[in-house]
Design an enzyme around this catalytic site. Structure first.
Site, PDB file in Angstrom:
ATOM      1  N   SER A 267      13.062   8.630  -5.715  1.00  0.00           N
ATOM      2  CA  SER A 267      11.619   8.400  -5.694  1.00  0.00           C
ATOM      3  C   SER A 267      10.937   8.434  -7.063  1.00  0.00           C
ATOM      4  O   SER A 267      10.048   7.629  -7.312  1.00  0.00           O
ATOM      5  CB  SER A 267      10.939   9.416  -4.775  1.00  0.00           C
ATOM      6  OG  SER A 267      11.263   9.165  -3.432  1.00  0.00           O
TER       7      SER A 267
ATOM      8  N   HIS B  49       1.311  -1.406  -0.671  1.00  0.00           N
ATOM      9  CA  HIS B  49       2.340  -0.770  -1.491  1.00  0.00           C
ATOM     10  C   HIS B  49       3.360  -0.066  -0.604  1.00  0.00           C
ATOM     11  O   HIS B  49       4.570  -0.159  -0.814  1.00  0.00           O
ATOM     12  CB  HIS B  49       1.707   0.227  -2.458  1.00  0.00           C
ATOM     13  CG  HIS B  49       2.728   1.030  -3.217  1.00  0.00           C
ATOM     14  ND1 HIS B  49       3.481   0.497  -4.231  1.00  0.00           N
ATOM     15  CD2 HIS B  49       3.123   2.322  -3.085  1.00  0.00           C
ATOM     16  CE1 HIS B  49       4.298   1.426  -4.703  1.00  0.00           C
ATOM     17  NE2 HIS B  49       4.101   2.542  -4.027  1.00  0.00           N
ATOM     18  N   SER B  50       2.868   0.648   0.380  1.00  0.00           N
ATOM     19  CA  SER B  50       3.719   1.333   1.353  1.00  0.00           C
ATOM     20  C   SER B  50       2.856   1.606   2.576  1.00  0.00           C
ATOM     21  O   SER B  50       1.678   1.240   2.625  1.00  0.00           O
ATOM     22  CB  SER B  50       4.257   2.652   0.780  1.00  0.00           C
ATOM     23  OG  SER B  50       3.211   3.617   0.686  1.00  0.00           O
TER      24      SER B  50
ATOM     25  N   GLU C 170       6.111  -1.862  11.803  1.00  0.00           N
ATOM     26  CA  GLU C 170       5.480  -1.502  13.078  1.00  0.00           C
ATOM     27  C   GLU C 170       6.072  -0.217  13.637  1.00  0.00           C
ATOM     28  O   GLU C 170       5.376   0.578  14.274  1.00  0.00           O
ATOM     29  CB  GLU C 170       5.645  -2.645  14.087  1.00  0.00           C
ATOM     30  CG  GLU C 170       4.850  -3.891  13.744  1.00  0.00           C
ATOM     31  CD  GLU C 170       3.358  -3.608  13.622  1.00  0.00           C
ATOM     32  OE1 GLU C 170       2.831  -2.791  14.415  1.00  0.00           O
ATOM     33  OE2 GLU C 170       2.712  -4.184  12.726  1.00  0.00           O
TER      34      GLU C 170
END
EC number: 1.2.4.4
Length: 446
Positions: free
Chosen positions: A208, A337-338, A122
């Site tokens: 990443s 996923h993200s 959030e």
């Protein structure tokens, strides 16, 4: 043992399949494997060793009939589990018989991670942080595996293993500091959110690029072997990362160099938006292990005890025998996923709801606790309130802290700063001296 011998001929590595490797064969349903094995061709008998195949690349026998090996030589590697979906132990001999306090730590770690995920998700949606990845539905894979390791075992994560750090008592304040990139961030604000790392807890900083951690982890395991360090390296990755070339290189190096490493694959059904049905045609990831000569097993990733048992045995044998193990934990990614992804574009709400409501690792463990009288509704209510308070306190503290000094952009790369980098540092200083009023420098540490 007839099943084991047949499977060894189909999957066999140079070591063969011994007792722990047959974990996946001795579960209920293993008899079905024997029926699904193909009928072997009549082998030729030779009067002397000189007449047998002498090729150095494989251990095999001659046959006299042309036949290609079918990809579905078995009905599918079975999924090892300890608990059913109602938290009941299926086979008492597989119950790890963990003490109450340890199982409660499992549950608190999983639920605290879930609470942190909701608040930081959030937070990103409100523009407070730039990016986030939740762990919904995969908490059991993190905590079950982390609990089976020694605290000094080295961890290489992908990016959805925050629960491993949570179980190792990584402070909430540092989770928040990393996601906010403030002065308390161990990475000094240089990484994307959720790219955690902690030397004290033997957790290598996440990067990443997909699957790059796999060959790196093998190198670390090889170093541990040469040093007789009596430790294991565990390398986490998703089934999507297993399609990368780095996975092949890592598996092959680990097998040929006989490294004490656990490859832990979280098969959660999707590589971002690509379902497993479009990722591979074989029997998942565990089926690849024997081809490399790696002991392999498939477990129910939503069963924290199954994950614990498999990881504990793999760890014991990896250290004792200096050989790699592959664990494929079958689970489901309930969240997107993200925060850059909208999974409603490629899967249905009903599909997600099934896993969220019917087969969630947290719900399953809670059923187990309640059936033993170790947890009740009042404790649940109190813990939910307490855990949210702890997360919110860390969250508010992180928001109040300034960002690291811009000068840290140039440190920690070279022992002695090269001339070119020094020029860049001086250029930035001049730029901020002239145009500093256009930047929120008051948000950064002086």
């Amino acid at each position: 043992m007839a099943v084991a011998a047949a499977a060894a001929r189909v999957w066999g590595s140079s070591r063969g399949l011994d007792r722990a490797g047959l974990l996946l064969l001795r579960r209920p349903g293993a008899r079905g494997l024997a029926r699904s094995l193909p009928r072997r061709q009549e082998q030729q008998h030779f009067p002397s060793l000189d007449d047998k195949p002498q090729f150095p690349g494989a251990s095999a026998e001659f046959i006299d009939k042309l036949e290609f090996i079918q990809p579905n030589v078995i009905s599918g590697i079975p999924v090892y589990r300890v608990m059913d979906r109602q938290g009941q132990i299926i086979n008492p001999s597989e119950d790890p018989h963990l003490p109450q306090e340890k199982v409660l730590k499992f549950y608190r770690s999983m639920t605290l991670l879930n609470t942190m995920d909701r608040i930081l998700y959030e937070s990103q949606r409100q523009g407070r942080i730039s990016f986030y990845m939740t762990n919904y539905g995969e908490e059991g894979t993190h905590v079950g595996s982390a609990a089976a390791l020694d605290n000094t075992d080295l961890v290489f994560g992908q990016y959805r293993e925050a629960g491993v750090l949570m179980y190792r008592d990584y402070p909430l304040e540092l989770f928040m500091a990393q996601c906010y990139g403030n002065v308390s961030d161990l990475g000094k604000g240089r990484q994307m959110p959720v790219h955690y790392g902690c030397r004290e807890r033997h957790f290598v900083t996440i990067s990443s690029p997909l699957a790059t951690q796999i060959p790196q982890a093998v190198g670390a395991a090889y170093a541990a072997k040469r040093a007789n360090a009596n430790r294991v390296v565990i390398c986490y990755f998703g089934e999507g990362a297993a399609s990368e070339g780095d996975a092949h290189a890592g598996f092959n190096f680990a097998a040929t160099l006989e490294c004490p490493i656990i490859f832990f694959c979280r098969n959660n059904g999707y590589a971002i938006s690509t379902p497993t049905s479009e990722q591979y045609r074989g029997d998942g990831i565990a089926a690849r292990g024997p081809g490399y000569g790696i002991m392999s097993i498939r477990v129910d990733g939503n069963d924290v005890f199954a994950v614990y048992n498999a990881t504990k045995e793999a760890r014991r044998r990896a250290v004792a025998e200096n050989q790699p193990f592959l664990i494929e934990a079958m689970t489901y990614r309930i969240g997107h996923h993200s925060t850059s992804d909208d999974s409603s574009a490629y899967r249905s709400v009903d599909e997600v709801n099934y896993w969220d409501k019917q087969d969630h690792p947290i719900s399953r463990l809670r059923h187990y606790l309640q059936s033993r009288g170790w947890w009740d509704d009042e404790q649940e209510k109190a813990w939910r309130k307490q855990s949210r308070k702890k997360v919110m306190e860390a969250f508010e503290q992180a928001e109040r802290k300034p960002k690291p000094s811009p000068s840290l952009l140039f440190s920690d790369v070279y022992q002695e700063m090269p001339a070119q980098l020094r020029k860049q540092q001086e250029a930035l200083a001049r730029h901020l001296q002239t145009y500093g009023e256009h930047y929120p420098l008051d948000h950064f540490e002086k």
